[in-house]
Each structure stands twice: as structure tokens, then as C-alpha cells.
Design an enzyme around this catalytic site. Structure first.
Site, PDB file in Angstrom:
ATOM      1  N   GLU A  74      39.947  80.528  31.034  1.00  0.00           N
ATOM      2  CA  GLU A  74      40.451  79.238  30.555  1.00  0.00           C
ATOM      3  C   GLU A  74      41.652  79.322  29.613  1.00  0.00           C
ATOM      4  O   GLU A  74      41.639  78.741  28.521  1.00  0.00           O
ATOM      5  CB  GLU A  74      39.322  78.449  29.887  1.00  0.00           C
ATOM      6  CG  GLU A  74      38.181  78.138  30.818  1.00  0.00           C
ATOM      7  CD  GLU A  74      37.186  77.148  30.247  1.00  0.00           C
ATOM      8  OE1 GLU A  74      37.266  76.846  29.045  1.00  0.00           O
ATOM      9  OE2 GLU A  74      36.342  76.666  31.012  1.00  0.00           O
ATOM     10  N   GLU A 122      32.167  77.638  36.793  1.00  0.00           N
ATOM     11  CA  GLU A 122      31.354  77.031  35.731  1.00  0.00           C
ATOM     12  C   GLU A 122      31.164  75.558  36.021  1.00  0.00           C
ATOM     13  O   GLU A 122      32.129  74.860  36.363  1.00  0.00           O
ATOM     14  CB  GLU A 122      32.027  77.159  34.353  1.00  0.00           C
ATOM     15  CG  GLU A 122      31.959  78.531  33.737  1.00  0.00           C
ATOM     16  CD  GLU A 122      32.490  78.557  32.300  1.00  0.00           C
ATOM     17  OE1 GLU A 122      32.403  77.533  31.599  1.00  0.00           O
ATOM     18  OE2 GLU A 122      32.986  79.626  31.890  1.00  0.00           O
ATOM     19  N   TYR A 148      33.347  70.306  34.107  1.00  0.00           N
ATOM     20  CA  TYR A 148      32.166  69.744  33.470  1.00  0.00           C
ATOM     21  C   TYR A 148      32.037  68.213  33.555  1.00  0.00           C
ATOM     22  O   TYR A 148      31.567  67.596  32.604  1.00  0.00           O
ATOM     23  CB  TYR A 148      32.105  70.197  32.007  1.00  0.00           C
ATOM     24  CG  TYR A 148      31.687  71.654  31.900  1.00  0.00           C
ATOM     25  CD1 TYR A 148      30.355  72.012  32.006  1.00  0.00           C
ATOM     26  CD2 TYR A 148      32.638  72.661  31.732  1.00  0.00           C
ATOM     27  CE1 TYR A 148      29.960  73.340  31.934  1.00  0.00           C
ATOM     28  CE2 TYR A 148      32.252  73.993  31.661  1.00  0.00           C
ATOM     29  CZ  TYR A 148      30.924  74.327  31.758  1.00  0.00           C
ATOM     30  OH  TYR A 148      30.531  75.640  31.693  1.00  0.00           O
ATOM     31  N   ASP A 155      32.571  79.788  22.531  1.00  0.00           N
ATOM     32  CA  ASP A 155      31.295  79.371  21.943  1.00  0.00           C
ATOM     33  C   ASP A 155      30.276  80.486  21.763  1.00  0.00           C
ATOM     34  O   ASP A 155      29.348  80.342  20.982  1.00  0.00           O
ATOM     35  CB  ASP A 155      30.691  78.184  22.707  1.00  0.00           C
ATOM     36  CG  ASP A 155      30.039  78.547  24.032  1.00  0.00           C
ATOM     37  OD1 ASP A 155      30.388  79.602  24.607  1.00  0.00           O
ATOM     38  OD2 ASP A 155      29.181  77.776  24.503  1.00  0.00           O
TER      39      ASP A 155
HETATM   40  C1  GCB Z   1      33.452  76.781  29.068  1.00  0.00           C
HETATM   41  C2  GCB Z   1      33.527  78.195  28.631  1.00  0.00           C
HETATM   42  C3  GCB Z   1      32.155  78.780  28.325  1.00  0.00           C
HETATM   43  C4  GCB Z   1      31.307  77.773  27.567  1.00  0.00           C
HETATM   44  C5  GCB Z   1      31.140  76.552  28.445  1.00  0.00           C
HETATM   45  C6  GCB Z   1      30.319  75.446  27.766  1.00  0.00           C
HETATM   46  O1  GCB Z   1      34.334  76.251  29.671  1.00  0.00           O
HETATM   47  O2  GCB Z   1      34.217  79.004  29.544  1.00  0.00           O
HETATM   48  O3  GCB Z   1      32.315  79.964  27.594  1.00  0.00           O
HETATM   49  O4  GCB Z   1      30.075  78.296  27.186  1.00  0.00           O
HETATM   50  O5  GCB Z   1      32.389  76.016  28.751  1.00  0.00           O
HETATM   51  O6  GCB Z   1      29.128  75.344  28.021  1.00  0.00           O
HETATM   52  O7  GCB Z   1      30.890  74.722  26.961  1.00  0.00           O
END
Ligand code: GCB
Length: 599
Positions: free
Chosen positions: A414, A508, A470, A166
Site C-alpha cells: 500500500e 485484502e 475494504y 497497524d
Molecule cells: C490494510 C493493511 C493491513 C491492515 C488492514 C486493516 O490495508 O495493509 O496491514 O491490518 O488494512 O485491517 O486495517
């Protein structure tokens, strides 16, 4: 692979001049630069600052989004006193590929936009005269390159970057350019490893030089007192009652190497090092034999105007923010940062998980980009990609191995490890990289949400695990967050009940948050929701003793590709893009400043 990547210095044998400032710049969509003679400069240039990404200076979209070939050029003077030395140009980062010409002569090419390279220009320059360097660069993304993506051609003939990640594809000369003069016979690399106890530290060193000459080595403390000396290309420096480099309590010694030829010194190189050890034992991360619980961030080199350019001012602010909030670590997501970042971290006692730009190795990644339904490691680009991947792992380790701040190497972000085809790739990667670091620091990669304990076929490789998770944002969001928590606990229970005993760091997790948006009760995107999500994760972390670190995504908001999942960038920052706190910053500060180091 680069022969040596020592950071430039000026001393009695070496000279380092920065060529930063305004360069000439030109887009080359027709790829005719060489044919038109641009290797010796070009007419009607755009004046472009270096270091900087070119993108955000432009006010028209075609220029900001430009993908393809582009040129930089600058005149520079080579003083006569450089006569007899090897004269080099060192580029801190050229995104993503570059060919260097000096006075029209092609010197070399390099691929990889986040690591330095050196061009020996001794035979191409005129001494005591003005010379011109021109670079043909290219910022296209490909599946067989790092970072991975595609380059599309629109119906209007313009090219467009389609990253499998992203962050915005900021391009240009993002780091400083140096003009160097070094002795022809020189020191081009060195390494150190450590043994420490309470009353003694031993530095095992080895030096690489162009000539099999003698080497004198000394180690001085912060007051300049020499505390140990040695001779020879490898050997030991023994320090009695040392001051160790500790997390958030750094102490740096200066190591000095002198190359002696025919009884006379012909080169010298000094650097700051920290006396400390790093180890993983069971599920503990140990620094100087003591357990450390990581708290910190995933980050980006990203700021307004100059994009991904290294900016000492931004870095100073980020280091102060990390100090204020009680952070002790970060991951250089998703590429090795400018070397000055590591020097800062050495000085501040911060631990870095150093990541190679292997990102986008998953076709379904970033589904908001229109993920492709294919297994990444089955692709016919894999052999070519692997060569570049291992090459950049080599250069990253060569460049950063002597920094006390570097805790571990992240070899990928990832990757799609859920298919059988990932296994041979990572078997090779972990085998080929196992002897690159003399300190044998832990190696790992981050595991995406889909790569669960059950689904990943590559859990045998990492020395410790980095989980990107997430719940509460990309799934089980809003009022469903309690199910997200239950899912996270269920996953961690699987790890707990397995026979794997290695540390897990959450590298993350987070929620996009619009600063200033308040809502009671909370709603996604509000400052209140970001805190609730962090609080949920903290509760989970506190329930599992093998969770040895928390690094929410991201230190600050950052620029991304446009898309219906992003409102002018990724807003998961704990701080805004201009580095002011969201409410979550105060929440984390309270927790992190009260957790003991070895929590
Ligand atoms: C992820 C990625 C990271 C993104 C993040 C997101 O898993 O490693 O580069 O910015 O999610 O916020 O979607």
C-alpha cells in the site's frame, strides 16, 4: 546486501548448532551500554527466551512498550574441532537493527528486522573455551527505515513507537540464532530455473563458491534415487518422466552440490527443490503451464506470549488450518517470514507472495493512528529509505529464490502511488530489482483503497495486481454494504474496459469480527456480518474472469497498536488469535474446497 543466505545445515563439512534458549537481556534507555562495558556482558540481566519478542512477557507497560536500545548476551562454547573452519553466527531476525560483539570485539551491524544476517567471528573466538556474544539492538521506527513510522518522545522522556501500519511493533530476537562452522572454501549461494513438459524437466543450476574449484551436482528423488548428475559451476540436470511440484500436491527432489578442490571434496550443500514453472499470461497465473486460482490469506507471524517469534507449533497449526479450509496460497504480509515457513509451504504445495517489509509508505495510512497530510514520496527521507528498501529486496530474493512455493515478489504494501513523486521511486525499484531473481518471477505491490484504477500513477509497474479493498468495513459499512458492492463493481468495470490484461488478486478485504458475537439480522462486528461481507466479495469475484485470486484479511486475529479502531488487536481473522474457527471459516471452507484449481 548479504553475500550468501543459505539455510544452515549440518553435514560432513558443516556444523549448525542453535543458540536458542535463555539469553541475558537489558534495556538501555540512556544509551550507555558500550560505555558501561556491556559488549562483554552485563550484571542483573533479565532472563529472556530466544526466539521471542520481549514485549508480551512483561507485566508493566513501560517495558512492554519499550522503544530504544536494548541488549542481548549469551555465553557459548566453541569446540576445538571447529578449528580451521570459518566460524559464524547467523541471526534469523533481529528487530530492527543490531550490532554484534563477540568477546567485546565489534563484528558487524545490520538493519532490517525480518531478514537473516551472518557475522564471521573466526578471528574473535577462543577455541575450546567459553565465549560471549552481545548484541546492541534498537527497535525505533523511522521514516527512512523499513517498516516506516516515527518514534515520539513523550513528556516523561520515554520513547514510543508510532508505526504507519497497524501491526504491533514486536521486537527482539524473533528467530533462531545459529553457531555455524563452514569450510573456509565454501559454497555460499546457488540458483535454479526450470523448464518442464509432461515427460521431461530440465533444471538449470548455477553455484557461487569462494574458490574457482570444480563442482559436482546430483539430483535425487524422494526415495533417494539419483535421477540426474552434472559437473561445473553452472549446467543442466535433465529428469525424464519427472514428478512435478504441483499446487497442493508437492513433490521435492534433493539437489546436492559438492565443491571439489585438488580432486578432493571440500564442501557440500544439499537442499530440497521442486520442479515447476511459474508464468503470467494475459490475465492467467500459470503453474506448470496450467491456470491457478489463488485462495488463501494475508497472514502475520503473531501469537500469544512470544509475539512475532517464529513458533513451529503455531506454524504447524496454521498449515493444518489452511489445508482444512482449502487454501492454496498466502501472502507473507508484511515482511518475509522465517525460512521454516517456506520449507513448510514447499512441502505442502502452497504458493507464497513474498513481501518485503516496505509497509507504511503512506502518510495518511491507518488514519486511526492520526494520519499525516503529506505525500510520502515527497519526503526528504526517500533517498535513504530507497537504499534500505532495495537492499532488503535483494536479501529477500537471495534468501527465498530457491523455494518452489514462492510465486511472486511483493515489493511494497500500500504505497501512496497517487502522487507524481511515486513514479521515479517505483521506476527505480522495478528497474533495480528486475534481474535479481533468476526465475524472473512476477513482481508486484498491493494497491490501497485510495489507489484506484483512476488515481494510481503506478499501474504500469506490477506484473499482476494485488488489491486491498475494504468496502463494507472502512466505508459503505453496515446497511450501506450494497453501495459498497456497487462501488467495487464500478471499479472492476473500469479495469475490464481498460486495455490492461493482467490478473487481479484481492489480497485484502474483510471485517473485524468479535468471536461469539451473534446478531440476527447481522450487525458489524458480528460473525454473521463477516460472512455477509465475504459473500458480497465472492459474488463480485465470480463476475470478473480477470480476478484470479482471493486472500481475505487475515488468517487469524493479531495484535496491533492500541487505538480507538482496535479492540485488543485486529479482529479480521477468519480464525481467532488462538487459531479456532469463527463461523466464516466454515463458509470459506465450503467455497474453497469446491472451487476447481483453475476456477
Ligand atoms: C490494510 C493493511 C493491513 C491492515 C488492514 C486493516 O490495508 O495493509 O496491514 O491490518 O488494512 O485491517 O486495517
Amino acid at each position: 546486501m548479504e553475500k550468501g543466505l543459505l539455510y544452515p545445515v549440518t553435514n560432513k563439512f558443516r556444523e549448525d548448532q542453535k543458540l536458542d534458549g535463555l539469553w541475558d537481556f537489558k534495556f538501555d534507555p540512556a544509551e550507555q551500554g558500550e560505555a558501561k562495558g556491556w559488549t562483554t556482558g552485563f550484571d542483573d540481566p533479565i532472563k529472556m527466551p530466544v526466539p521471542a519478542s520481549f514485549n508480551d512477557f512483561f507485566t508493566d507497560k513501560d517495558s512492554r512498550e519499550y522503544t530504544g536500545d536494548f541488549w542481548y548476551a549469551k555465553k557459548f562454547f566453541v569446540p576445538t574441532y571447529m578449528d580451521g573452519k570459518a566460524i559464524q553466527l547467523r541471526f534469523g531476525a533481529a528487530t530492527h537493527r543490531a550490532t554484534v560483539y563477540v568477546n567485546g570485539k565489534e563484528i558487524r551491524s545490520h538493519e532490517g528486522g525480518f531478514l537473516p544476517f551472518t557475522a564471521d567471528i573466526s578471528d574473535a573466538v577462543k577455541l575450546g573455551k567459553e565465549n560471549i556474544v552481545a548484541l546492541k539492538m534498537n527497535n525505533e521506527l523511522h521514516r527512512d527505515a523499513l517498516p516506516a513510522g516515527d518514534t515520539a518522545t513523550l513528556k516523561n522522556g520515554k520513547k514510543m513507537a508510532k508505526p504507519f501500519f497497524d501491526f504491533y511493533n514486536y521486537s527482539g530476537l524473533n528467530r533462531s540464532v545459529h553457531l555455524l562452522a563452514v569450510p573456509k572454501e565454501n559454497i555460499y549461494d546457488y540458483s535454479t530455473t526450470y523448464e518442464v513438459s509432461d515427460d521431461q524437466a530440465t533444471v538449470h543450476y548455477s553455484v557461487e563458491a569462494t574458490k574457482d574449484a570444480d563442482v559436482k551436482v546430483s539430483l535425487a528423488d524422494e526415495d533417494g534415487n539419483v535421477v540426474a548428475t552434472s559437473e561445473g559451476k553452472s549446467g543442466d540436470l535433465v529428469v525424464k518422466n519427472p514428478t512435478l511440484w504441483q499446487v497442493r500436491d508437492a513433490y521435492l527432489y534433493t539437489i546436492k552440490f559438492e565443491l571439489i578442490d585438488g580432486g578432493k571434496a571440500v564442501d557440500e550443500y544439499s537442499d530440497e527443490i521442486g520442479l515447476r514453472t511459474i508464468e503470467i499470461k494475459g490475465h492467467e497465473i500459470l503453474v506448470n503451464h496450467k491456470s491457478v486460482y489463488l485462495r488463501g490469506f494475508g497472514r502475520h507471524e503473531d501469537s500469544i506470549y512470544a509475539g512475532r517469534a517464529f513458533d513451529l507449533n503455531v506454524e504447524r497449526r496454521d498449515m493444518n488450518l489452511m489445508d482444512w479450509i482449502g487454501a492454496n496460497s498466502f501472502r507473507s504480509s508484511h515482511y518475509p517470514y522465517d525460512e521454516q515457513v517456506y520449507k513448510f509451504a514447499d512441502r505442502e504445495g502452497i504458493l507464497i507472495t513474498d513481501e518485503v517489509p516496505a509497509v507504511g509508505f503512506k502518510m495518511a495510512a491507518a488514519s486511526f493512528l492520526g494520519g499525516l497530510d503529506q505525500s510520502f514520496f515527497d519526503g526528504d527521507w526517500i533517498d535513504e529509505l530507497y537504499k534500505k528498501h532495495i537492499d532488503q529486496v535483494r536479501d529477500m530474493i537471495k534468501r527465498d529464490k530457491n523455494h518452489p512455493s514462492v510465486l511472486a515478489w511483493s515489493l511494497c504494501n500500500e504505497p501512496d502511488t497517487s502522487t507524481d513523486s511515486a513514479v521515479p521511486y517505483f521506476t527505480k525499484l522495478f528497474n533495480d530489482s528486475k534481474d535479481l531473481d533468476p526465475e524472473k518471477r512476477p513482481r508486484t505491490f498491493t494497491l490501497n483503497e485510495d489507489d484506484t484504477f483512476e488515481k494510481s500513477k503506478c499501474l504500469q509497474f506490477p506484473d499482476f495486481y494485488l488489491l486491498n479493498r475494504y468496502p463494507g468495513w472502512y466505508h459503505k459499512w453496515g446497511y450501506e454494504i450494497s453501495d459498497g458492492e456497487a462501488g467495487l463493481r464500478a471499479e472492476l468495470d473500469e479495469w475490464k474496459n481498460s486495455d490492461i490484461d493482467k490478473p487481479i488478486v484481492f489480497s485484502e478485504y474483510g471485517a473485524d469480527t468479535e468471536p461469539g458475537l451473534h446478531k440476527l439480522p447481522s450487525i458489524m462486528w458480528s460473525e454473521e456480518y463477516q460472512i455477509e461481507l465475504l459473500d458480497m466479495f465472492d459474488r463480485v469475484f465470480d463476475s470478473y474472469d480477470f480476478v484470479r485470486g482471493e486472500q481475505p484479511w487475515n488468517l487469524a486475529d493479531f495484535q496491533t497498536v492500541e487505538g480507538n479502531m482496535r479492540v485488543n488487536g485486529n479482529k479480521k481473522g477468519i480464525f481467532t488469535r488462538d487459531r479456532q474457527p469463527k463461523a466464516a471459516a466454515f463458509f470459506l471452507k465450503k467455497r474453497w474446497t469446491s472451487l476447481p484449481l483453475d476456477y
